[in-house]
Design an enzyme around this catalytic site. Sequence first.
Site, PDB file in Angstrom:
ATOM      1  N   GLY A 517       0.822  -1.204   0.000  1.00  0.00           N
ATOM      2  CA  GLY A 517       0.000   0.000   0.000  1.00  0.00           C
ATOM      3  C   GLY A 517       0.849   1.243   0.000  1.00  0.00           C
ATOM      4  O   GLY A 517       2.077   1.199   0.129  1.00  0.00           O
ATOM      5  N   GLN A 518       0.157   2.348  -0.154  1.00  0.00           N
ATOM      6  CA  GLN A 518       0.838   3.626  -0.152  1.00  0.00           C
ATOM      7  C   GLN A 518       0.079   4.513   0.815  1.00  0.00           C
ATOM      8  O   GLN A 518      -1.061   4.882   0.555  1.00  0.00           O
ATOM      9  CB  GLN A 518       0.827   4.203  -1.569  1.00  0.00           C
ATOM     10  CG  GLN A 518       1.440   5.575  -1.714  1.00  0.00           C
ATOM     11  CD  GLN A 518       2.968   5.525  -1.616  1.00  0.00           C
ATOM     12  OE1 GLN A 518       3.609   4.614  -2.112  1.00  0.00           O
ATOM     13  NE2 GLN A 518       3.546   6.521  -0.947  1.00  0.00           N
ATOM     14  N   GLY A 519       0.679   4.818   1.945  1.00  0.00           N
ATOM     15  CA  GLY A 519       0.019   5.694   2.906  1.00  0.00           C
ATOM     16  C   GLY A 519       0.303   7.140   2.562  1.00  0.00           C
ATOM     17  O   GLY A 519       1.004   7.430   1.587  1.00  0.00           O
ATOM     18  N   GLY A 520      -0.235   8.032   3.351  1.00  0.00           N
ATOM     19  CA  GLY A 520      -0.032   9.443   3.100  1.00  0.00           C
ATOM     20  C   GLY A 520       1.444   9.829   3.101  1.00  0.00           C
ATOM     21  O   GLY A 520       1.866  10.737   2.396  1.00  0.00           O
ATOM     22  N   GLY A 522       4.194   7.628   2.813  1.00  0.00           N
ATOM     23  CA  GLY A 522       5.174   6.705   2.264  1.00  0.00           C
ATOM     24  C   GLY A 522       4.575   5.327   2.043  1.00  0.00           C
ATOM     25  O   GLY A 522       3.424   5.070   2.423  1.00  0.00           O
ATOM     26  N   VAL A 524       3.961   1.141   2.194  1.00  0.00           N
ATOM     27  CA  VAL A 524       3.816   0.135   3.244  1.00  0.00           C
ATOM     28  C   VAL A 524       4.183  -1.226   2.657  1.00  0.00           C
ATOM     29  O   VAL A 524       3.728  -1.570   1.565  1.00  0.00           O
ATOM     30  CB  VAL A 524       2.367   0.089   3.781  1.00  0.00           C
ATOM     31  CG1 VAL A 524       2.268  -0.903   4.928  1.00  0.00           C
ATOM     32  CG2 VAL A 524       1.918   1.466   4.245  1.00  0.00           C
ATOM     33  N   LYS A 538       5.756   0.385   7.665  1.00  0.00           N
ATOM     34  CA  LYS A 538       5.398   1.661   7.074  1.00  0.00           C
ATOM     35  C   LYS A 538       6.672   2.495   7.001  1.00  0.00           C
ATOM     36  O   LYS A 538       7.274   2.821   8.025  1.00  0.00           O
ATOM     37  CB  LYS A 538       4.352   2.327   7.969  1.00  0.00           C
ATOM     38  CG  LYS A 538       3.787   3.581   7.425  1.00  0.00           C
ATOM     39  CD  LYS A 538       2.583   3.951   8.258  1.00  0.00           C
ATOM     40  CE  LYS A 538       2.330   5.435   8.210  1.00  0.00           C
ATOM     41  NZ  LYS A 538       1.237   5.839   9.068  1.00  0.00           N
ATOM     42  N   ASP A 634      -8.373  11.390  11.439  1.00  0.00           N
ATOM     43  CA  ASP A 634      -8.389  10.906  10.055  1.00  0.00           C
ATOM     44  C   ASP A 634      -9.020   9.522   9.973  1.00  0.00           C
ATOM     45  O   ASP A 634      -8.479   8.603   9.371  1.00  0.00           O
ATOM     46  CB  ASP A 634      -6.970  10.894   9.482  1.00  0.00           C
ATOM     47  CG  ASP A 634      -6.983  10.864   7.944  1.00  0.00           C
ATOM     48  OD1 ASP A 634      -8.066  11.126   7.366  1.00  0.00           O
ATOM     49  OD2 ASP A 634      -5.944  10.582   7.343  1.00  0.00           O
TER      50      ASP A 634
END
Length: 828
Positions: A517-520, A522, A524, A538, A634
């Site tokens: 995944g791509q978090g806000g 960077g 994962v 992360k 959030d």
Amino acid sequence: MGFSLFLSFCYIWLSSASQTSTAATVVSDILRPNQVLKDGQNLVSSGQRFELGFFSPDSSSSSNRYLGISYKNIPLTVVWIANRNNSIPGLSGSLSMGSNGFSLFANSSVAIWSVNATAVLKSPILQLLDNGNLVFREENNGDSEGYIWQSFDYITDTLLPDMKLGWKLRNGLHMYMRSWSSANDPSVGEFSFSLDPPETPQLVLRKGTQKRNRWGPWDGARFSGSAALRSNPVFIPMFNSSIEEVYYTFKIVDQSLLSRFVVTQDGLIQYLQWSKNSNEWAIMVTLQRDSCDSYMVCGPYGNCYDGPKCECLNGFRPKSPVDWARVDWSGGCVRKWELDCGNGDGFVKYGGMKLPDNSHLAASRNLSLEECRSVCLGNCSCMAFTVIDIHGNGGDCVLWFDDLLDMRDFSGGGDDLYIRMAKEELEAIADAKRDRRVKVIVTSIICSVTGMLLVGIIGWYTCRMRRARRWRTAESLNSSHRDFTEETQEEDLELPLFDLETVSAATDKFSFKNKIGQGGFGPVYKGVLPTGQEIAVKRLSQNSGQGINEFKNEVIVIAKLQHRNLVKLLGCCIQREERMLIYEYLPNKSLDNFLFDETRKKLTWKMRFDIVMGIARGLLYLHQDSRLRIIHRDLKASNILLDNEMNPKISDFGIARIFGAEQTEQMTKRVMGTYGYMSPEYAMSGHFSVKSDVFSFGVLLLEIISGKKNWGFYHPGHDLNLLGHAWKLWNEGKPLELMDALIDESYSENEVIRCIQVGLLCVQQRVEDRPTMSSVLLMLSTENAMVRQPKEPGFVTEASSMGMDTSSSSGKNPYTANEVTVTILDAR
Ligand SMILES: *[C@@H]1O[C@H](CO)[C@@H](O)[C@H](O)[C@H]1NC(C)=O
Ligand SMILES: *[C@@H]1O[C@H](CO)[C@@H](O)[C@H](O)[C@H]1NC(C)=O
Ligand SMILES: *[C@@H]1O[C@H](CO)[C@@H](O)[C@H](O)[C@H]1NC(C)=O
Ligand SMILES: *[C@@H]1O[C@H](CO)[C@@H](O)[C@H](O)[C@H]1NC(C)=O
Ligand SMILES: *[C@@H]1O[C@H](CO)[C@@H](O)[C@H](O)[C@H]1NC(C)=O
Ligand SMILES: *[C@@H]1O[C@H](CO)[C@@H](O)[C@H](O)[C@H]1NC(C)=O
């Protein structure tokens, strides 16, 4: 003998005399001398809440009659019984008042139970009070201290509000709960639930004489190791320990709610609430949470965690490694180094524990930690001590002799325990600490350089982070007083550090195929540690200058939290330029995959409801129950991760805020969050509070019900967003049309409607109109909870939910609209 003869005589005389006058079923709430309550008649409390009368547990038969107290206006629920061991064969039973006592007669000649006053009474009455207490008293003395006898002193299997579980020390009266034998047999069953011993009170469930579960002792806030009994807006638990009495009791704020604790025939302790809608008792809490609550699963010196796994405490090893490997933990653990009394023994502190069984109070009261330590050190059989606030006087020195039994890990709210250790163990710890000190000096310098741009406190925390070590790591208290206090203050932030090589190897050098995944801030990655444990890593983008603050924030926030509905942080990695957080890996990824994906898997209504409840519990913990009070800021579907049993876990604390106990609202100039989930006051003016999280929760709840995103919601008939659409359907009286077509048939309409109503309440425009998470949980879980009618929500169109004009975003395919995490800089 003479007296009972006299009573019998009275009875015969009375029953013939009053045959005609007492034909009505309800007498009143009072029975006076020479009056008789016959089978078929009832005493009813003044507020019509409880009644006293004869009943058969098996409603199909009228044999086996008992005299008991039950709720007046709901189907038979017995809360107290006079003759539970001794039923009356037919309808011939009667309760008769004499001049100095009262007796229960099975028939005209046999009294099976009686109560007499020792002193001569002027004008005694027997009265059923509106809290369910049957009291025998002088008519002119209504003071509870003056009761000659009360049913509350003789608990059966049920603890009502105001009833006391515990001891009256002056007359040695022990008030405790005992289960029924079976559903139709109220005689004393196998299980008992009591508060004992009086000096260091614990909650103990026994089967026969054997302990099954134990929580305690009382540590000033709760019974050590128990989580469920905490105060909330409707339920107030109370513990009192004085020379006169020691007891646990509880009060209910809303007097119209019916609730009680009960010990079931299978030995569960449940807290139940009457649900008016479904006309049944709803189980709100069961005290036994997991198998770590079973008595002594891990044996002596064993520590139970993650229900049930066992580990030996630091400084101990499995007594029988072979059994231990076979997951037979009952043998427990033994010391690595034997104690040599008086010869350099010291103590090591273990934090976040459920305290062991068999505690003793030190002879002198009100000792400091240091004084308590020397008391324990002075007696070779004293194995551990701690100072907790049992009696509400600030501190009681509690000691343990012999083996330490029945401990569990309770990082979220456990107590400190100081365990005696041999000289060799203490030296090993001191060596390890010297090594760490060197590192600390080096890293502090690095910290203060990089920390220059950071807010002071964060820099300070980071430095402490660098000294981080595994929680529960042993600390020597043996050295000096100064060392001692220093170490006591530093218990807070302790988290394992992973080294870069380990993490890199686990993720196959951060290979693309492991990216999940791509978090806000960077990417994962998924990884596997050498132990086989799966992790999610992360990794902060190195060029994301902004991310470093968020990273630190996340570490600080989540390192202190532990709850089954929050994702678990296993550690972090801070090395060279790298900043990484290591989490438990959750195979089912995030909730948005299940809700919004084209190829989504089916979520049944029950799964959805459980997910909603889990999120609500997690959020309540953040807002209210954790040691810190936290606003997540959030909350959204992609931040809810699901484990393999589909339990939801809230993640991503990058922009969460800790707020003080007295503080209710904060302001920020940098509005960060996600379109579609932000509350009006936050998006527009940067004001945030727990109620902005409640707003996001409401959006999420409606999304879970509808399977549609709020942000990017599209409906051919109007240009409302999901909130507007839900409100429209609600007003038109067809809320069920909001439901996701993929929800299977097995849902309860009432439950869905209640969820929608609660969802709408959460997204109200005005902050004051939104409920707190504790009322949300209450409303969701109890059918009869009063749920207000919602008004129009805030942000009913998409444009409005940005707090600005957004003509540019229209026209996109609504179902592929990307979710954007935004930062709006306030223009002021
Ligand atoms: C009550 O008093 C009578 C006579 O004084 C006696 O026989 C009976 O055992 C007493 N009952 C109790 C419970 O003390
Ligand atoms: C019922 O019997 C049990 C044991 O059989 C005894 O411990 C208990 O005191 C009795 N209870 C009452 C209310 O008589
Ligand atoms: C009265 O009750 C007892 C016990 O319940 C019973 O043994 C006795 O036979 C009954 N006597 C009469 C006259 O009904
Ligand atoms: C505890 O009990 C004592 C005596 O019974 C009483 O004076 C005191 O007010 C009680 N404390 C609380 C907190 O209820
Ligand atoms: C240590 O404490 C135990 C338990 O209170 C007591 O029986 C024993 O006498 C004490 N030993 C000494 C040396 O004081
Ligand atoms: C216990 O000690 C503390 C300080 O050592 C003191 O403030 C408190 O009043 C004491 N309490 C009692 C009941 O003696």
